[in-house]
Design a protein around this motif. Structure first.
Motif, PDB file in Angstrom:
ATOM      1  N   PHE A 115       0.843  -1.197   0.000  1.00 41.74           N
ATOM      2  CA  PHE A 115       0.000   0.000   0.000  1.00 41.74           C
ATOM      3  C   PHE A 115       0.881   1.250   0.000  1.00 41.74           C
ATOM      4  O   PHE A 115       1.959   1.264   0.607  1.00 41.74           O
ATOM      5  N   LYS A 116       0.371   2.268  -0.649  1.00 40.91           N
ATOM      6  CA  LYS A 116       0.913   3.602  -0.454  1.00 40.91           C
ATOM      7  C   LYS A 116       0.040   4.276   0.594  1.00 40.91           C
ATOM      8  O   LYS A 116      -1.185   4.343   0.454  1.00 40.91           O
ATOM      9  N   ARG A 117       0.675   4.737   1.673  1.00 40.62           N
ATOM     10  CA  ARG A 117      -0.064   5.388   2.746  1.00 40.62           C
ATOM     11  C   ARG A 117      -0.349   6.836   2.362  1.00 40.62           C
ATOM     12  O   ARG A 117       0.586   7.616   2.093  1.00 40.62           O
ATOM     13  N   LEU A 118      -1.616   7.191   2.311  1.00 42.98           N
ATOM     14  CA  LEU A 118      -2.035   8.540   1.940  1.00 42.98           C
ATOM     15  C   LEU A 118      -2.639   9.238   3.155  1.00 42.98           C
ATOM     16  O   LEU A 118      -3.051   8.571   4.130  1.00 42.98           O
ATOM     17  N   PRO A 119      -2.762  10.560   3.112  1.00 48.09           N
ATOM     18  CA  PRO A 119      -3.339  11.273   4.262  1.00 48.09           C
ATOM     19  C   PRO A 119      -4.753  10.818   4.599  1.00 48.09           C
ATOM     20  O   PRO A 119      -5.151  10.836   5.761  1.00 48.09           O
ATOM     21  N   ARG A 120      -5.509  10.397   3.577  1.00 48.60           N
ATOM     22  CA  ARG A 120      -6.903  10.032   3.825  1.00 48.60           C
ATOM     23  C   ARG A 120      -7.203   8.586   3.431  1.00 48.60           C
ATOM     24  O   ARG A 120      -8.289   8.279   2.958  1.00 48.60           O
ATOM     25  N   GLY A 121      -6.270   7.715   3.613  1.00 50.08           N
ATOM     26  CA  GLY A 121      -6.533   6.319   3.298  1.00 50.08           C
ATOM     27  C   GLY A 121      -5.343   5.635   2.673  1.00 50.08           C
ATOM     28  O   GLY A 121      -4.191   6.051   2.859  1.00 50.08           O
ATOM     29  N   LEU A 122      -5.652   4.596   1.909  1.00 48.53           N
ATOM     30  CA  LEU A 122      -4.611   3.779   1.316  1.00 48.53           C
ATOM     31  C   LEU A 122      -4.810   3.686  -0.189  1.00 48.53           C
ATOM     32  O   LEU A 122      -5.946   3.776  -0.685  1.00 48.53           O
ATOM     33  N   MET A 123      -3.731   3.475  -0.899  1.00 43.11           N
ATOM     34  CA  MET A 123      -3.798   3.160  -2.327  1.00 43.11           C
ATOM     35  C   MET A 123      -2.997   1.870  -2.538  1.00 43.11           C
ATOM     36  O   MET A 123      -1.813   1.809  -2.190  1.00 43.11           O
ATOM     37  N   ILE A 124      -3.665   0.874  -3.075  1.00 41.63           N
ATOM     38  CA  ILE A 124      -3.008  -0.414  -3.263  1.00 41.63           C
ATOM     39  C   ILE A 124      -2.015  -0.328  -4.418  1.00 41.63           C
ATOM     40  O   ILE A 124      -2.277   0.333  -5.433  1.00 41.63           O
ATOM     41  N   THR A 125      -0.877  -0.977  -4.264  1.00 44.02           N
ATOM     42  CA  THR A 125       0.155  -0.966  -5.302  1.00 44.02           C
ATOM     43  C   THR A 125      -0.079  -2.109  -6.289  1.00 44.02           C
ATOM     44  O   THR A 125      -0.952  -2.962  -6.099  1.00 44.02           O
ATOM     45  N   ALA A 126       0.735  -2.126  -7.341  1.00 40.85           N
ATOM     46  CA  ALA A 126       0.629  -3.208  -8.328  1.00 40.85           C
ATOM     47  C   ALA A 126       0.916  -4.553  -7.680  1.00 40.85           C
ATOM     48  O   ALA A 126       0.282  -5.563  -8.009  1.00 40.85           O
ATOM     49  N   GLU A 127       1.871  -4.570  -6.744  1.00 44.61           N
ATOM     50  CA  GLU A 127       2.185  -5.820  -6.048  1.00 44.61           C
ATOM     51  C   GLU A 127       0.998  -6.270  -5.199  1.00 44.61           C
ATOM     52  O   GLU A 127       0.668  -7.459  -5.144  1.00 44.61           O
ATOM     53  N   GLY A 128       0.347  -5.302  -4.560  1.00 44.84           N
ATOM     54  CA  GLY A 128      -0.840  -5.643  -3.779  1.00 44.84           C
ATOM     55  C   GLY A 128      -1.971  -6.147  -4.654  1.00 44.84           C
ATOM     56  O   GLY A 128      -2.687  -7.090  -4.291  1.00 44.84           O
ATOM     57  N   GLU A 129      -2.144  -5.517  -5.819  1.00 41.02           N
ATOM     58  CA  GLU A 129      -3.188  -5.943  -6.749  1.00 41.02           C
ATOM     59  C   GLU A 129      -2.975  -7.382  -7.206  1.00 41.02           C
ATOM     60  O   GLU A 129      -3.928  -8.130  -7.417  1.00 41.02           O
ATOM     61  N   SER A 130      -1.715  -7.786  -7.381  1.00 34.99           N
ATOM     62  CA  SER A 130      -1.443  -9.150  -7.831  1.00 34.99           C
ATOM     63  C   SER A 130      -1.680 -10.171  -6.720  1.00 34.99           C
ATOM     64  O   SER A 130      -2.044 -11.312  -6.984  1.00 34.99           O
ATOM     65  N   LEU A 131      -1.484  -9.773  -5.471  1.00 33.26           N
ATOM     66  CA  LEU A 131      -1.679 -10.692  -4.351  1.00 33.26           C
ATOM     67  C   LEU A 131      -3.142 -10.826  -3.951  1.00 33.26           C
ATOM     68  O   LEU A 131      -3.589 -11.906  -3.556  1.00 33.26           O
ATOM     69  N   LEU A 132      -3.918  -9.749  -4.090  1.00 37.93           N
ATOM     70  CA  LEU A 132      -5.283  -9.716  -3.571  1.00 37.93           C
ATOM     71  C   LEU A 132      -6.194 -10.808  -4.119  1.00 37.93           C
ATOM     72  O   LEU A 132      -6.853 -11.510  -3.341  1.00 37.93           O
ATOM     73  N   PRO A 133      -6.302 -11.015  -5.449  1.00 38.23           N
ATOM     74  CA  PRO A 133      -7.234 -12.046  -5.937  1.00 38.23           C
ATOM     75  C   PRO A 133      -6.867 -13.449  -5.477  1.00 38.23           C
ATOM     76  O   PRO A 133      -7.748 -14.289  -5.271  1.00 38.23           O
ATOM     77  N   VAL A 134      -5.569 -13.712  -5.310  1.00 38.09           N
ATOM     78  CA  VAL A 134      -5.144 -15.030  -4.834  1.00 38.09           C
ATOM     79  C   VAL A 134      -5.637 -15.249  -3.419  1.00 38.09           C
ATOM     80  O   VAL A 134      -6.165 -16.323  -3.070  1.00 38.09           O
ATOM     81  N   LEU A 135      -5.492 -14.241  -2.568  1.00 35.32           N
ATOM     82  CA  LEU A 135      -5.952 -14.364  -1.187  1.00 35.32           C
ATOM     83  C   LEU A 135      -7.468 -14.491  -1.111  1.00 35.32           C
ATOM     84  O   LEU A 135      -7.999 -15.298  -0.353  1.00 35.32           O
ATOM     85  N   ARG A 136      -8.180 -13.675  -1.903  1.00 37.23           N
ATOM     86  CA  ARG A 136      -9.648 -13.743  -1.882  1.00 37.23           C
ATOM     87  C   ARG A 136     -10.127 -15.135  -2.270  1.00 37.23           C
ATOM     88  O   ARG A 136     -11.012 -15.701  -1.630  1.00 37.23           O
ATOM     89  N   ASP A 137      -9.545 -15.682  -3.324  1.00 38.54           N
ATOM     90  CA  ASP A 137      -9.934 -17.018  -3.752  1.00 38.54           C
ATOM     91  C   ASP A 137      -9.620 -18.052  -2.674  1.00 38.54           C
ATOM     92  O   ASP A 137     -10.427 -18.939  -2.392  1.00 38.54           O
ATOM     93  N   SER A 138      -8.462 -17.926  -2.044  1.00 35.58           N
ATOM     94  CA  SER A 138      -8.071 -18.880  -1.005  1.00 35.58           C
ATOM     95  C   SER A 138      -8.998 -18.797   0.197  1.00 35.58           C
ATOM     96  O   SER A 138      -9.430 -19.827   0.744  1.00 35.58           O
TER      97      SER A 138
END
Length: 295
Positions: free
Chosen positions: A53-76
Motif C-alpha cells: 500500500f501507499k499510505r495517503l493522508p486520507r486512506g490507502l492506495m493499493i500498489t501493483a504488487e498488492g493488486e497481484s496478491l489480492l485475488p489469490v488471497l480472496r480465492d483462497s
C-alpha cells in the motif's frame, strides 16, 4: 516438502485493508486495533520485501504488487470458507455441480429440486443452465443434463425421458387453428434445428408442405415460449416442459401431433468417479422419472 510459513493473520489484515482501503475500517471488521492491522500489513510487506500500500493522508492506495496478491488471497479465503461450511452441524456437506439445458432446468428440474434437497440436506446443488452446449471438464461440472441422441465423446450417458415437440400457442391464436395447414399463414417459431417444422408437418399428414421461410429462430425453448406468450408467433416446443403454462391456460396445444427428436440424458465424464452426492442425485432422478412414468 517443507511448506513456507504462511502468516494468515497478516494476510487477513491485508485483504480487509485492501477491500476498505483503510486500516481503521479493516480493524473494525476484524475486531482489533488500527495499530494491530497496520503492524500486520507492515510485517507482511517486510516478509515479502514489497510495498503493498501507499499510505495517503486520507486512506490507502493499493500498489501493483498488492493488486497481484489480492485475488489469490480472496480465492483462497473463499475456498477455505466453503470447506469449513461443509462441516457445519457435524455433517460433511458435499457440493454437486450440475449443468442443465435451460428448458429442462426451469420446466422440470426446479419444481422438483426441493424434494431432492429435503432427502439429501447435506448436498449443496449448484445449478447452471446452458443451451445444450457444455464442456463438463472446463466448467467443473459433475453432471450435465443434455438433449439429444445420447452420444457425446468421453461421457457416460443415462437416458432420462423423451420430450416430444408439439405446437403451442396462446388461446387467441389457437382459436383459429382448425387443421395443421392453418399454421402456414402464421409466424412459426423454432429452435436451431432447421427441419423440425418440416418434420412436424410430415407427422401431421402434410408430407409435401414446406413451412414459410420467415420463421424466427431461438437458441432455447424458454425464449421461444416467451415470444409465444407475447403473441410473436406459434412455437414448436415440448409440452412436458411447459406444463405449468398449459395448466394455467396461458398456452394451449391445438393439435395432438408430436415429433420426437431426442431425449434428455444425464451425462458425466467417463473419467469422473461417482461421489456420494452424484450417486444420490442420479438415484433420485431415476426414481422421480419412474414415478412419473416418463422413462
Amino acid at each position: 516438502m517443507v511448506r513456507p510459513y504462511l502468516p494468515l493473520n497478516a494476510f487477513r489484515a491485508f485483504e480487509a485493508s485492501a477491500r476498505h482501503l483503510s486500516f481503521t475500517r479493516a480493524a473494525i471488521e476484524l475486531n482489533v486495533t488500527q495499530a494491530a492491522v497496520s503492524h500486520q500489513v507492515k510485517s507482511l510487506e517486510e516478509q515479502l520485501n514489497v510495498v503493498l500500500f501507499k499510505r495517503l493522508p486520507r486512506g490507502l492506495m493499493i500498489t501493483a504488487e498488492g493488486e497481484s496478491l489480492l485475488p489469490v488471497l480472496r480465492d483462497s479465503f473463499d475456498r477455505m470458507a466453503d470447506a469449513v461450511e461443509r462441516f457445519r452441524g457435524g455433517h460433511v456437506r458435499e457440493i454437486l455441480a450440475v449443468g442443465a439445458v435451460g428448458t429442462f432446468a426451469v420446466g422440470w428440474l426446479l419444481p422438483r429440486l426441493a424434494a431432492f434437497r429435503e432427502r439429501h440436506p447435506f448436498v449443496e446443488v449448484r445449478l447452471s443452465t446452458n443451451n445444450n452446449r457444455v464442456d463438463l471438464a472446463a466448467e467443473g461440472l459433475d453432471f450435465a443434463i443434455r438433449f439429444g441422441a445420447g452420444a457425446w465423446h468421453g461421457t457416460d450417458a443415462v437416458r432420462l425421458f423423451d420430450a416430444p415437440l408439439s405446437v403451442l400457442a396462446i388461446p387467441a391464436v389457437a382459436h383459429d387453428l382448425r387443421e395443421p395447414a392453418d399454421l402456414l399463414g402464421l409466424t412459426l417459431l423454432r429452435s436451431y434445428r432447421r427441419d423440425e417444422w418440416t418434420r412436424w408437418f410430415e407427422a401431421a399428414g402434410l408430407p409435401r408442405t414446406q413451412p414459410p421461410q420467415n420463421a424466427i429462430v431461438f437458441d432455447t425453448s424458454l425464449a421461444m415460449m416467451e415470444a409465444v406468450l407475447q403473441g410473436a408467433g406459434v412455437g414448436l416446443a415440448p409440452p412436458l416442459m411447459f406444463s405449468r403454462l398449459l395448466a394455467a391456460g396461458a398456452v394451449v396445444q391445438p393439435f395432438e401431433t408430436s415429433l420426437a427428436l431426442g431425449s434428455y440424458w444425464l451425462t458425466r465424464l467417463q473419467s469422473r468417479s461417482l461421489t456420494p452426492a452424484m450417486a444420490a442425485f442420479s438415484a433420485w432422478l431415476a426414481e422421480a422419472v419412474a414415478q412419473e412414468g416418463l422413462g
